[in-house]
Design an enzyme around this catalytic site. Structure first.
Site, mmCIF file in Angstrom:
data_model
loop_
_atom_site.group_PDB
_atom_site.id
_atom_site.type_symbol
_atom_site.label_atom_id
_atom_site.label_comp_id
_atom_site.label_asym_id
_atom_site.label_seq_id
_atom_site.Cartn_x
_atom_site.Cartn_y
_atom_site.Cartn_z
ATOM 1 N N ASN A 7 0.856 -1.176 0.000
ATOM 2 C CA ASN A 7 0.000 0.000 0.000
ATOM 3 C C ASN A 7 0.903 1.241 0.000
ATOM 4 O O ASN A 7 1.452 1.614 1.032
ATOM 5 C CB ASN A 7 -0.894 -0.050 1.256
ATOM 6 C CG ASN A 7 -1.890 1.090 1.302
ATOM 7 O OD1 ASN A 7 -1.797 2.044 0.536
ATOM 8 N ND2 ASN A 7 -2.833 1.000 2.221
ATOM 9 N N ARG A 64 -2.366 -1.778 -3.782
ATOM 10 C CA ARG A 64 -3.445 -0.798 -3.700
ATOM 11 C C ARG A 64 -3.162 0.325 -4.704
ATOM 12 O O ARG A 64 -2.092 0.936 -4.686
ATOM 13 C CB ARG A 64 -3.511 -0.193 -2.301
ATOM 14 C CG ARG A 64 -4.570 0.881 -2.238
ATOM 15 C CD ARG A 64 -4.420 1.758 -1.040
ATOM 16 N NE ARG A 64 -5.384 2.842 -1.115
ATOM 17 C CZ ARG A 64 -5.216 4.004 -0.510
ATOM 18 N NH1 ARG A 64 -4.121 4.246 0.185
ATOM 19 N NH2 ARG A 64 -6.129 4.928 -0.611
ATOM 20 N N HIS A 153 -11.685 5.512 -1.316
ATOM 21 C CA HIS A 153 -11.870 4.659 -0.133
ATOM 22 C C HIS A 153 -12.734 3.424 -0.455
ATOM 23 O O HIS A 153 -13.288 2.804 0.445
ATOM 24 C CB HIS A 153 -12.618 5.394 1.017
ATOM 25 C CG HIS A 153 -11.826 6.434 1.738
ATOM 26 N ND1 HIS A 153 -12.449 7.522 2.309
ATOM 27 C CD2 HIS A 153 -10.512 6.554 2.006
ATOM 28 C CE1 HIS A 153 -11.546 8.282 2.901
ATOM 29 N NE2 HIS A 153 -10.366 7.721 2.728
#
Ligand code: ADP
Length: 351
Positions: A7, A64, A153
């Site tokens: 990430n 991500r 998100h």
């Protein structure tokens, strides 16, 4: 299957190593390489540090990626085409996609014989209907530049919505859920029968709820007005709206809710006002989303504030007209969701 999740943020890479067997996940290792650009020269060096910590048993890597534009509606196996598309969307997410791309290219080089999967923050919102994602500005800006609501998100909202269904022991396809991710960045999503139908963040993460230091919704005419009055350029205003607004901007105390709650208990007027504005906006969106879904079964709170400030959560739903709704506090786990997607995609490919 051993899955490494990466990430990348602008100055850090967080990682988690999972061992996944059927539906059981175990965390074998986790950590972060921070201060990239200072102590660590760049994202490539950070990936090298992480890969040296791993033994040779990683079987897949999940990444991500913040912006997948309107091309990716789900997680995908990464190939050169996918990398090109992520590069293409860098102009929509100049702070987020470029560091992810550096992480991606270095880890693909170092771990070249295993598959890599991209999990996009925006993908969950590709189910939004046209009338929810389109802005009412001249249509050619959508056609020419793809100006529309993307939402962010998404991995967190998708995770807590599925957890809510599991906790309520009901199929997600039977539920109307509103998920509130309240961290430094804050967003809210309407999930109807398992699909996102609206969300508060927009073309960029600036729209919607009041956040730690971002304004959320505002009248765009304020921008040229402030530019003229303060004799500042547009970049400075956007900086103000991203970094000096929200809870910090009103309270003048901090972007951290803990500090503001502390001061509000001491009767600090601006601290109280900042919290009032913050909570009011959340309540307003919950009402709107209950209306567009024609009801709501559960409201879920997650993120640093959602998970740790039950008093604030209580205030959002105090005296609500919504009846018979379940209120759930569910810790988010984006890395787990990324690991699960990676596992699922690789398994399917192997079959
Ligand atoms: P990010 O969005 O950067 O991942 P977080 O999800 O950790 O950040 O959210 C940060 C916010 O959550 C801050 O306003 C902070 O005050 C609040 N927060 C985080 N942890 C706690 C805690 N243990 N108790 C109370 N508030 C917390």
């Amino acid at each position: 299957m051993r899955v490494l999740v990466l990430n990348s943020g602008s100055s850090s890479i967080k990682y988690k190593l999972f061992d996944i067997v059927e539906n059981k996940e175990k965390i074998l290792d986790k950590g972060a390489v921070e201060r990239i650009g200072e102590k660590i020269p760049d994202h490539r060096s950070a990936v090298n540090i992480i890969s040296k910590k791993m033994d040779n048993q990683i079987e897949a890597v999940g990444h991500r990626i913040v912006h997948g534009g309107d091309k990716f509606s789900e997680s995908v196996l990464i190939d050169d085409e996918v990398v090109k598309a992520i590069e293409h969307f860098s102009s929509l997410a100049p702070l987020h996609n470029p560091p992810s791309l550096l992480t991606l290219s270095e880890s693909r080089r170092l771990l070249s014989n295993i598959p890599h999967v991209a999990v996009f923050d925006t993908a969950f919102y590709q189910t939004l209907p046209e009338y929810a994602y389109l802005y009412a500005i001249p249509y050619e800006f959508y056609e020419r530049y793809r100006v529309r609501r993307y939402g962010f998100h998404g991995t967190s909202h998708r995770y807590v919505a599925s957890e809510a269904a599991r906790i309520l022991k009901k199929g997600i396809d039977k539920l109307k859920i509103i998920t509130c991710h309240l961290g430094n960045g804050c967003s809210i999503t309407a999930v109807k029968h398992g699909k996102a139908v609206d969300t508060s963040m927009g073309f960029t993460p600036l729209e919607g709820l009041v956040m730690g230091s971002r304004s959320g919704d505002l009248d765009p005419a304020i921008i040229p007005f402030i530019m003229e009055k303060e004799k500042i350029d547009v970049n400075r205003v956007i900086d103000l709206l991203n970094k000096e607004s929200g809870l910090l901007g009103i309270s003048k105390i901090s972007n951290d809710v803990r500090e503001i709650v502390k001061k509000s208990k001491l009767n600090d007027k601006k601290a109280k006002l900042a919290l009032d504005v913050f909570l009011y906006r959340i309540k307003k969106y919950i009402g709107a989303y209950a209306s567009i879904m024609d009801g709501v079964d559960a409201v879920v709170f997650t993120g640093g504030i959602g998970e740790n400030q039950p008093d604030l959560v209580r205030r959002v739903l105090k005296d609500t007209m919504l009846k018979d709704i379940k209120v759930l506090i569910i810790p988010t786990d984006e890395e787990l969701m990324i690991a699960r997607d990676t596992y699922r995609i690789i398994r399917k490919k192997r079959l």
